[in-house]
Design a protein around this motif. Structure first.
Motif, short mmCIF file in Angstrom:
data_model
loop_
_atom_site.label_atom_id
_atom_site.label_comp_id
_atom_site.label_asym_id
_atom_site.label_seq_id
_atom_site.Cartn_x
_atom_site.Cartn_y
_atom_site.Cartn_z
N VAL A 1 0.85 -1.19 0.00
CA VAL A 1 0.00 0.00 0.00
C VAL A 1 0.88 1.24 0.00
CG1 VAL A 1 -1.84 1.26 1.18
CG2 VAL A 1 -1.76 -1.24 1.29
N HIS A 2 0.60 2.12 -0.94
CA HIS A 2 1.32 3.39 -1.07
C HIS A 2 0.30 4.51 -0.91
CE1 HIS A 2 4.49 6.09 -2.56
NE2 HIS A 2 3.50 6.75 -3.12
N ASP A 3 0.54 5.37 0.09
CA ASP A 3 -0.33 6.52 0.28
C ASP A 3 0.32 7.72 -0.41
OD1 ASP A 3 -2.62 7.89 1.83
OD2 ASP A 3 -0.85 9.09 2.31
N LYS A 4 -0.48 8.54 -1.09
CA LYS A 4 0.06 9.71 -1.82
C LYS A 4 0.84 10.66 -0.94
CE LYS A 4 -1.84 11.61 -5.40
NZ LYS A 4 -2.74 12.32 -6.32
N ASN A 5 0.48 10.76 0.33
CA ASN A 5 1.15 11.70 1.22
C ASN A 5 2.20 11.07 2.14
OD1 ASN A 5 -0.48 13.97 0.34
ND2 ASN A 5 -2.16 12.97 1.41
N HIS A 6 2.12 9.77 2.39
CA HIS A 6 3.02 9.12 3.33
C HIS A 6 3.95 8.09 2.68
CE1 HIS A 6 -0.03 10.72 6.06
NE2 HIS A 6 0.94 10.74 6.95
N GLY A 7 3.81 7.85 1.40
CA GLY A 7 4.63 6.83 0.73
C GLY A 7 4.15 5.44 1.09
N ASP A 8 5.06 4.46 1.03
CA ASP A 8 4.69 3.08 1.34
C ASP A 8 4.35 2.97 2.83
OD1 ASP A 8 5.05 2.28 -1.25
OD2 ASP A 8 7.03 1.41 -0.94
N ILE A 9 3.16 2.46 3.12
CA ILE A 9 2.72 2.40 4.52
C ILE A 9 2.55 0.97 5.02
CG2 ILE A 9 1.66 4.67 4.52
CD1 ILE A 9 -1.08 3.21 4.28
N GLY A 10 2.70 -0.03 4.16
CA GLY A 10 2.59 -1.41 4.63
C GLY A 10 1.97 -2.34 3.61
N GLN B 1 -21.26 -1.29 7.77
CA GLN B 1 -21.21 0.11 7.35
C GLN B 1 -20.29 0.29 6.15
OE1 GLN B 1 -20.23 -1.06 10.31
NE2 GLN B 1 -21.72 -0.35 11.77
N GLN B 2 -19.14 -0.41 6.15
CA GLN B 2 -18.17 -0.29 5.06
C GLN B 2 -17.06 -1.31 5.24
OE1 GLN B 2 -16.40 3.60 5.17
NE2 GLN B 2 -15.60 3.35 7.21
N ALA B 3 -16.33 -1.55 4.19
CA ALA B 3 -15.16 -2.43 4.26
C ALA B 3 -13.96 -1.61 4.72
CB ALA B 3 -14.89 -3.03 2.89
N ILE B 4 -13.00 -2.28 5.35
CA ILE B 4 -11.81 -1.62 5.89
C ILE B 4 -10.56 -2.38 5.43
CG2 ILE B 4 -10.55 -1.03 8.02
CD1 ILE B 4 -13.08 0.52 7.96
N PHE B 5 -9.56 -1.63 4.93
CA PHE B 5 -8.26 -2.23 4.64
C PHE B 5 -7.51 -2.34 5.96
CE2 PHE B 5 -8.70 0.18 0.48
CZ PHE B 5 -8.99 -0.95 -0.28
N LYS B 6 -7.08 -3.54 6.32
CA LYS B 6 -6.23 -3.73 7.50
C LYS B 6 -4.81 -3.86 6.97
CE LYS B 6 -5.57 -6.88 11.39
NZ LYS B 6 -6.07 -8.14 11.99
N ILE B 7 -3.98 -2.84 7.26
CA ILE B 7 -2.64 -2.75 6.69
C ILE B 7 -1.63 -2.96 7.81
CG2 ILE B 7 -1.03 -1.23 5.47
CD1 ILE B 7 -3.68 0.28 4.50
N LYS B 8 -0.67 -3.85 7.57
CA LYS B 8 0.36 -4.16 8.56
C LYS B 8 1.65 -3.47 8.15
CE LYS B 8 1.39 -6.67 12.20
NZ LYS B 8 0.97 -6.28 13.50
N GLU C 1 -0.53 -1.31 13.01
CA GLU C 1 -1.66 -1.79 12.22
C GLU C 1 -2.44 -0.54 11.83
OE1 GLU C 1 -4.16 -5.36 13.33
OE2 GLU C 1 -5.50 -3.70 13.86
N ILE C 2 -2.67 -0.38 10.55
CA ILE C 2 -3.35 0.81 10.04
C ILE C 2 -4.68 0.38 9.43
CG2 ILE C 2 -3.20 2.73 8.41
CD1 ILE C 2 -0.10 2.37 8.57
N LEU C 3 -5.75 1.04 9.83
CA LEU C 3 -7.07 0.74 9.29
C LEU C 3 -7.54 1.91 8.45
CD1 LEU C 3 -8.73 -0.75 12.51
CD2 LEU C 3 -7.57 -1.97 10.66
N VAL C 4 -7.84 1.62 7.18
CA VAL C 4 -8.28 2.66 6.25
C VAL C 4 -9.58 2.20 5.59
CG1 VAL C 4 -7.70 3.95 4.15
CG2 VAL C 4 -5.89 3.37 5.79
#
Length: 187
Positions: free
Chosen positions: A109-118, A128-135, A140-143
């Motif tokens: 996962v690459h965020d436009k503002n933070h670069g590679d985040i996991g 309610q919605q799906a969540i990306f669980k990023i390690k 652990e980052i939830l987006v």
């Protein structure tokens, strides 16, 4: 065939009639794609058992089905509440920002503002919605897996580019203990 090689089609909800017919609840976006289904795997004691379909009639998200070899109420009763599976090859190929939940684990996962985040560990499905669980190491980052946060999916490179809401990633990656952050806020 294993569940890792398949997707969950739905489950068997009830009997329908006196000759072993069953009602399948199809947990899919487009049930009409399955009107000519010829076989299905049923999870019986953690094993996927293939069954051939003699007759199927789809109405909405339900299908009335007659399976080969299931010709009595007793045989039909044994299959109630069991999960249904089909091989992943039955799914149509997606493009652009559309994705299947099972395909993204392992993507960088690459965020436009933070670069590679996991790496995507899983896509969690909530009402309610799906969540990306990023390690990312110890973090652990939830987006939210919302279309407006997804910039691009590169299936060849297994790369997911996102633009998370401002401050969201910082919440997860801040290394300050809670009381230290609180002291700073009070100064």
């Amino acid at each position: 065939m294993t569940t890792a090689e398949c997707f969950n089609l739905g489950y068997i909800s009830k009997r329908s009639g006196n000759h072993g017919e069953l009602t399948f609840v199809l947990d899919v976006d487009d049930p009409t794609r399955y009107t000519k289904l010829q076989s299905v795997f049923i999870d019986i004691n953690k094993s996927l058992v293939p069954f051939f379909i003699k007759r199927i009639q789809v109405r909405g998200n339900n299908a009335t089905v007659q399976l080969e070899g299931i010709d009595s109420i007793d045989k039909a009763e044994e299959l109630l509440k069991h999960s249904l599976y089909l091989p992943l090859t039955f799914l149509p190929k997606l493009s652009g920002k559309k994705f299947y939940f099972h395909e993204l684990p392992g993507y960088t996962v690459h965020d436009k503002n933070h670069g590679d985040i996991g790496i995507v560990e899983e896509v969690m499905d909530f009402p309610q919605q799906a969540i990306f669980k990023i390690k990312n190491g110890a973090f652990e980052i939830l987006v939210p897996a919302r279309n407006e946060f997804i910039v691009r999916i590169d299936r060849d490179k297994k790369h997911l580019e996102i633009e998370a809401p401002e401050g969201l990633i910082d919440i997860y990656t801040s290394t300050k203990p809670d009381d230290e952050a609180e002291k700073e806020a009070n100064n």
